[in-house]
Scaffold this active site. Structure first.
Site, PDB file in Angstrom:
ATOM      1  N   ARG A 123     -13.339  -9.061   1.362  1.00 26.51           N
ATOM      2  CA  ARG A 123     -11.906  -8.782   1.111  1.00 26.51           C
ATOM      3  C   ARG A 123     -11.080 -10.005   1.512  1.00 26.51           C
ATOM      4  NH1 ARG A 123      -9.930  -3.499   1.065  1.00 26.51           N
ATOM      5  NH2 ARG A 123      -7.951  -4.541   0.638  1.00 26.51           N
ATOM      6  N   CYS A 127     -16.399   1.317   0.465  1.00 26.50           N
ATOM      7  CA  CYS A 127     -15.230   0.483   0.795  1.00 26.50           C
ATOM      8  C   CYS A 127     -14.803   0.623   2.248  1.00 26.50           C
ATOM      9  CB  CYS A 127     -14.083   0.793  -0.154  1.00 26.50           C
ATOM     10  SG  CYS A 127     -13.458   2.477  -0.013  1.00 26.50           S
ATOM     11  N   ASP A 137     -17.288   7.112  -1.814  1.00 30.50           N
ATOM     12  CA  ASP A 137     -16.106   6.967  -0.959  1.00 30.50           C
ATOM     13  C   ASP A 137     -15.905   8.299  -0.248  1.00 30.50           C
ATOM     14  OD1 ASP A 137     -13.836   5.942   0.241  1.00 30.50           O
ATOM     15  OD2 ASP A 137     -12.643   5.814  -1.593  1.00 30.50           O
ATOM     16  N   GLN A 153     -10.064  -4.011  -3.605  1.00 31.79           N
ATOM     17  CA  GLN A 153     -11.382  -3.560  -3.149  1.00 31.79           C
ATOM     18  C   GLN A 153     -12.457  -3.887  -4.185  1.00 31.79           C
ATOM     19  OE1 GLN A 153     -12.185  -2.039  -0.063  1.00 31.79           O
ATOM     20  NE2 GLN A 153     -14.153  -2.734  -0.824  1.00 31.79           N
ATOM     21  N   HIS A 204      -7.348   0.758  -6.557  1.00 28.19           N
ATOM     22  CA  HIS A 204      -7.566  -0.112  -5.386  1.00 28.19           C
ATOM     23  C   HIS A 204      -8.186  -1.424  -5.893  1.00 28.19           C
ATOM     24  CE1 HIS A 204      -7.844  -1.340  -1.385  1.00 28.19           C
ATOM     25  NE2 HIS A 204      -8.659  -0.433  -0.864  1.00 28.19           N
ATOM     26  N   ARG A 233       0.884  -1.180   0.000  1.00 27.45           N
ATOM     27  CA  ARG A 233       0.000   0.000   0.000  1.00 27.45           C
ATOM     28  C   ARG A 233       0.912   1.217   0.000  1.00 27.45           C
ATOM     29  NH1 ARG A 233      -5.370   1.387   3.426  1.00 27.45           N
ATOM     30  NH2 ARG A 233      -6.102  -0.058   1.829  1.00 27.45           N
TER      31      ARG A 233
HETATM   32  N1   CP Z   1     -11.219  -0.332   2.213  1.00 28.45           N
HETATM   33  C1   CP Z   1      -9.968  -0.384   2.667  1.00 28.45           C
HETATM   34  O1   CP Z   1      -8.998  -0.592   1.921  1.00 28.45           O
HETATM   35  O2   CP Z   1      -9.860  -0.263   4.025  1.00 28.45           O
HETATM   36  P1   CP Z   1      -8.515   0.040   4.813  1.00 28.45           P
HETATM   37  O3   CP Z   1      -8.015   1.398   4.386  1.00 28.45           O
HETATM   38  O4   CP Z   1      -8.902   0.005   6.268  1.00 28.45           O
HETATM   39  O5   CP Z   1      -7.502  -1.028   4.485  1.00 28.45           O
END
Ligand code: CP
Length: 306
Positions: free
Chosen positions: A288, A260, A220, A134, A131, A104
């Site tokens: 997920r 998400c 989002d 997701q 992402h 990430r």
């Molecule tokens: N939706 C998502 O990726 O959540 P986090 O940022 O908590 O990993």
């Protein structure tokens, strides 16, 4: 065989996703029956987090553990990356020691440089641009609740961020349409979204119009990670792009709502919507875990017939 990575959704074909969803169903069913399934015994996943996470961290760590492997968690500041070690050197070294890497980070180019120097599969756990894990979970969740997404309409309300871009990539892979409504100045940039043609997208100035006839309504946060200095300005500019009951009423009666997470109730969505009967955010978050277990199995072991 070249090493396969999952850096953005369009790295995989529709056939790859159909295979992954089939494996997800199988893996999830076994998990729900408390049956042990450990194809990744003695395998290691390195997880590099340059931004905060709850769901991605827990789902990948729990997932690799359940598959019999272990995770090594490397937060921002834990590695020499924070002291300027070149990403290429980190990739060459880490990938000699582990079986997969989840990252990430900020710009997509960082993960691409890592993957270009990695001997093992690299998974995008969120970048500024995309992402994919997701949307893998989101499409799977829609199919679980309502069946195929072919020909369906997704209404995206709010910022044209990394999640929006990934929905647009998903639309051309799975054959659905995306109605996008953003405030002026926050429109989709097709290059940034990684979609050549916007054949599967329609833009709407009014978010209620974007939701008309939609099968899925989603949004989002107004300010994604890395853009915090813009928060106050965005709160003003996004005020009319809060998903509310009027927008859900404009969608089809059986439309689902997704987010998400994490959510700011009262900002991008009313509490009555995200906590209401059309919301599937709990299943979306749980999935997920299941889709990423299928992804890890696929990238590390290759296709399995079972
Ligand atoms: N939706 C998502 O990726 O959540 P986090 O940022 O908590 O990993």
């Amino acid at each position: 065989m070249p090493t396969k990575h999952f850096l953005q959704l369009k790295d995989f074909s529709r056939a790859d996703f159909e295979y992954l969803f089939e494996r997800t169903r199988w893996i999830k069913d076994r998990f729900k029956r408390y049956e042990i399934y450990q194809p990744l015994r003695d395998r290691t996943l390195a997880m590099v987090f340059e931004k905060a996470s709850t769901r991605t961290r827990v789902s990948f760590e729990a997932g690799i553990n359940q598959l019999g492997g272990i995770a090594i968690n490397l937060n921002r500041g834990d590695t020499q990356l924070s002291r300027g070690e070149p990403i290429e050197d980190v990739a060459r070294v880490i990938s000699r020691m582990v079986d997969g890497v989840m990252i990430r980070t900020f710009e997509q180019v960082i993960i691409e440089r890592f993957a270009a120097n990695s001997r093992v599969p690299v998974i995008n756990g969120l970048t500024n641009e995309y992402h994919p894990c997701q949307i893998l979970a989101d499409v799977y969740t829609y199919i679980e609740h309502r069946g195929s997404m072919e020909g369906k309409t997704v209404a995206w309300i709010g910022d044209s961020n990394n999640v929006c871009s990934t929905w647009l990539q998903a639309a051309s892979i799975f054959g659905f349409n995306v109605h996008v409504s953003t405030p002026p100045g926050y429109e989709v940039d097709p290059n940034r979204a990684g979609v050549g043609e916007l054949n599967h997208m329609r833009s709407f100035p009014d978010p209620v119009d974007a939701c008309r006839g939609a099968d899925l309504v989603t949004t989002d946060v107004w300010t994604s990670m890395g853009f915090e200095t813009e928060s106050a300005e965005r709160r003003r500019n996004f005020e009319h792009w809060r998903v509310d009951r009027a927008m859900m009423a404009a969608a089809k009666p059986d439309a689902v709502f997704m987010h998400c997470l994490p959510v700011h109730r009262g900002e991008e969505v009313e509490a009555e919507v995200i906590d209401g009967p059309q919301s599937v955010v709990g299943d979306e978050a749980e999935n997920r875990l299941h889709v990423q277990k299928a992804l890890l199995e696929y990238l590390v072991c290759g296709p399995i017939s079972q």
